[in-house]
Design a protein around this motif. Structure first.
Motif, PDB file in Angstrom:
ATOM      1  N   ARG A   1       8.605 -20.145 -15.530  1.00  0.00           N
ATOM      2  CA  ARG A   1       8.587 -18.971 -14.659  1.00  0.00           C
ATOM      3  C   ARG A   1       7.381 -18.104 -15.003  1.00  0.00           C
ATOM      4  NH1 ARG A   1      11.709 -15.933 -11.292  1.00  0.00           N
ATOM      5  NH2 ARG A   1      11.496 -13.653 -11.398  1.00  0.00           N
ATOM      6  N   ILE A   2       6.679 -17.642 -13.962  1.00  0.00           N
ATOM      7  CA  ILE A   2       5.480 -16.811 -14.125  1.00  0.00           C
ATOM      8  C   ILE A   2       5.667 -15.534 -13.309  1.00  0.00           C
ATOM      9  CG2 ILE A   2       2.991 -16.633 -13.752  1.00  0.00           C
ATOM     10  CD1 ILE A   2       2.853 -19.682 -13.935  1.00  0.00           C
ATOM     11  N   SER A   3       5.274 -14.405 -13.896  1.00  0.00           N
ATOM     12  CA  SER A   3       5.271 -13.138 -13.156  1.00  0.00           C
ATOM     13  C   SER A   3       3.943 -12.427 -13.401  1.00  0.00           C
ATOM     14  CB  SER A   3       6.443 -12.247 -13.574  1.00  0.00           C
ATOM     15  OG  SER A   3       6.342 -11.884 -14.929  1.00  0.00           O
ATOM     16  N   LEU A   4       3.412 -11.847 -12.339  1.00  0.00           N
ATOM     17  CA  LEU A   4       2.118 -11.161 -12.402  1.00  0.00           C
ATOM     18  C   LEU A   4       2.197  -9.919 -11.532  1.00  0.00           C
ATOM     19  CD1 LEU A   4      -0.909 -11.391 -13.365  1.00  0.00           C
ATOM     20  CD2 LEU A   4      -1.356 -12.443 -11.143  1.00  0.00           C
ATOM     21  N   ASN A   5       1.734  -8.790 -12.065  1.00  0.00           N
ATOM     22  CA  ASN A   5       1.744  -7.537 -11.320  1.00  0.00           C
ATOM     23  C   ASN A   5       0.421  -6.819 -11.538  1.00  0.00           C
ATOM     24  OD1 ASN A   5       2.196  -4.370 -11.641  1.00  0.00           O
ATOM     25  ND2 ASN A   5       3.578  -5.099 -10.040  1.00  0.00           N
ATOM     26  N   TYR A   6      -0.238  -6.485 -10.446  1.00  0.00           N
ATOM     27  CA  TYR A   6      -1.490  -5.731 -10.513  1.00  0.00           C
ATOM     28  C   TYR A   6      -1.313  -4.437  -9.723  1.00  0.00           C
ATOM     29  CZ  TYR A   6      -6.170  -4.112  -9.293  1.00  0.00           C
ATOM     30  OH  TYR A   6      -7.283  -3.321  -9.088  1.00  0.00           O
TER      31      TYR A   6
ATOM     32  N   ARG B   1       0.855  -1.177   0.000  1.00  0.00           N
ATOM     33  CA  ARG B   1       0.000   0.000   0.000  1.00  0.00           C
ATOM     34  C   ARG B   1       0.895   1.231   0.000  1.00  0.00           C
ATOM     35  NH1 ARG B   1      -4.669   2.927  -0.969  1.00  0.00           N
ATOM     36  NH2 ARG B   1      -4.484   4.859   0.215  1.00  0.00           N
ATOM     37  N   TYR B   2       0.599   2.221  -0.852  1.00  0.00           N
ATOM     38  CA  TYR B   2       1.426   3.421  -0.884  1.00  0.00           C
ATOM     39  C   TYR B   2       0.562   4.676  -0.873  1.00  0.00           C
ATOM     40  CZ  TYR B   2       0.334   3.569  -5.888  1.00  0.00           C
ATOM     41  OH  TYR B   2      -0.322   3.623  -7.088  1.00  0.00           O
ATOM     42  N   ASP B   3       1.132   5.748  -0.341  1.00  0.00           N
ATOM     43  CA  ASP B   3       0.483   7.062  -0.299  1.00  0.00           C
ATOM     44  C   ASP B   3       1.492   8.103  -0.739  1.00  0.00           C
ATOM     45  OD1 ASP B   3      -2.234   6.567   1.021  1.00  0.00           O
ATOM     46  OD2 ASP B   3      -0.863   5.624   2.450  1.00  0.00           O
ATOM     47  N   THR B   4       1.071   9.022  -1.602  1.00  0.00           N
ATOM     48  CA  THR B   4       1.966  10.060  -2.109  1.00  0.00           C
ATOM     49  C   THR B   4       1.269  11.413  -2.096  1.00  0.00           C
ATOM     50  OG1 THR B   4       1.266   9.692  -4.406  1.00  0.00           O
ATOM     51  CG2 THR B   4       3.177   8.441  -3.625  1.00  0.00           C
TER      52      THR B   4
ATOM     53  N   GLU C   1      -0.411  -2.330  -4.810  1.00  0.00           N
ATOM     54  CA  GLU C   1       0.300  -3.151  -5.783  1.00  0.00           C
ATOM     55  C   GLU C   1       0.391  -4.579  -5.258  1.00  0.00           C
ATOM     56  OE1 GLU C   1       4.120  -1.750  -6.911  1.00  0.00           O
ATOM     57  OE2 GLU C   1       3.351  -0.016  -8.027  1.00  0.00           O
ATOM     58  N   VAL C   2       0.125  -5.519  -6.145  1.00  0.00           N
ATOM     59  CA  VAL C   2       0.255  -6.935  -5.817  1.00  0.00           C
ATOM     60  C   VAL C   2       1.195  -7.554  -6.842  1.00  0.00           C
ATOM     61  CG1 VAL C   2      -0.936  -9.132  -5.516  1.00  0.00           C
ATOM     62  CG2 VAL C   2      -2.071  -7.005  -4.846  1.00  0.00           C
TER      63      VAL C   2
END
Length: 396
Positions: free
Chosen positions: A190-195, A118-121, A178-179
């Protein structure tokens, strides 16, 4: 803590001086390399700007067990800005504050790694660039001061006082999630996933223009009937449409300062509908997926051959506003592919070739880019065209 806790801290001070060029002078027959001309750039003290600022970062990773860790990062910074406002004054430095915190999980003997963040800017004095304000509204405003000059009316500014390549300031408040997932189901796969999901809201947009209008609008209003003799196709089209006079001849029936004022304010107010909203072209969600496989020995292809494919998804961007309600374009997905082959050479040398193809299926339809009302698109653009790149790496 037996290396369960890692803490980092950083500090940096930046000092920067920039000098903005105002043009160049051609020096004929001075190019020692046989060219036809050389340009000598012109600098003046008015283009000089100095900056200094501090950046501080703090981070911590706490891993109470082998299969999980907690992560925290914090940063505040001041960043220089070389852009200038409509009166050619340097914009204030940007101030940014950000924090992110999350967890990492190391599962199945580290074959699966899952991260949730979790991010806050917060960004103060960020660059705010409503394109049509600087390309259309500011030239019309410059014409107002030319009208005052033509009418011999004393004014604070002249036509050349306004800087057409200007930018403005605006603040933003953002946050999101971000996940990330990486997995090796087998030694060859190899598998990569970014949400990601990003929420962003603008505030205090167009600060420099707002201050300028507060000071100058009374002058415009008191001279509303002054003839506007500068020819401006955008302004003339606006007046003909507004008044229903498609045949109006502005050479014999010129516009007035009041017309240019209304035209410029309409553009500025339309752009400033971003206040309290997500900015133009903001896409809230993104998803990236890729998987690759290294094959055992294959007929004709031999050993050390790999292939992969994946996709990138982007949610519908903000393309306009209707009474401060965001208008959205279209989401899209682009598929990508990869092939690679490693050739083992004598004396422990190797050559690896890799072919990357973007937009694998050649989906190149037009996407809405800007709109003024629901279902009314002003411009469209073509999504990323199909392309490929061949890379080679030689190791020895």
């Amino acid at each position: 803590l037996e290396e369960r806790l890692v803490v980092t801290f950083g500090a940096r001070r930046d000092q920067q001086e920039t000098n903005r060029a105002i043009g160049s002078v051609l020096i004929p027959n001075a190019d020692p390399f046989g060219g036809t001309r050389t340009e000598n750039t012109i600098y003046t003290p008015a283009g000089l700007a100095s900056f200094s600022g501090n950046t501080r970062t703090f981070g911590a990773v706490f891993r109470p067990v082998r299969w999980a860790a907690l992560v925290f990062n914090s940063s505040d910074s001041v960043r220089p800005v070389t852009a200038r406002d409509l009166l050619n004054n340097a914009l204030a430095p940007q101030k940014g504050v950000g924090k992110d915190y999350g967890a990492r999980f190391f599962l199945l003997d580290n074959r699966v790694v899952l991260g949730v963040t979790r991010y806050d800017t917060d960004n103060v004095n960020g660059i705010y660039d409503p394109i049509s304000t600087r390309t259309t509204a500011i030239p019309a405003i410059a014409g107002i001061y030319q009208a005052f000059t033509d009418a011999r009316i004393a004014a604070k500014y002249q036509f050349a006082s306004l800087f057409a390549e200007s930018r403005d300031n605006g603040d933003s408040d953002g946050g999101g999630w971000e996940v990330e997932l990486t997995a090796n189901p087998t030694s060859r796969w190899r598998i990569s996933l970014n949400y990601g999901r990003a929420d962003l809201e603008l505030s205090n947009v167009g600060q420099r223009m707002a201050a300028f209008l507060r000071a100058e609008m009374p002058v415009w209003q008191s001279n509303a009937a002054v003839p506007y003799l500068t020819r401006n196709n955008n302004l003339e089209t606006f007046i003909r449409t507004r008044d229903g006079t498609p045949q109006r001849d502005f050479a014999t029936n010129p516009a007035r300062v009041s017309d240019a004022s209304q035209f410029a304010l309409d553009i500025i107010n339309t752009n400033n509908q971003q206040e309290g909203q997500s900015p133009l072209q903001h896409q809230r969600e993104s998803l990236n997926f890729f998987n690759s496989f290294s094959f055992p020995k294959l007929p004709l292809l031999g050993e050390r051959f790999g292939a992969g494919f994946g996709a990138s998804y982007r949610s519908a961007p903000v393309i306009g506003y209707d009474s401060k309600i965001p208008l959205y374009g279209r989401s899209f997905v682009i598929w990508n592919g990869m092939l690679k082959k490693r050739f083992q050479l004598p004396q422990n040398r190797a050559l690896e070739l890799q072919l990357n193809v973007s937009n694998l299926f050649g989906e190149e339809d037009l996407l809405p880019f800007a709109a003024t009302a629901a279902g009314v698109n002003r411009w469209t653009y073509q999504r990323q065209r199909q392309s490929w790149a061949l890379q080679a790496a030689f190791t020895f």
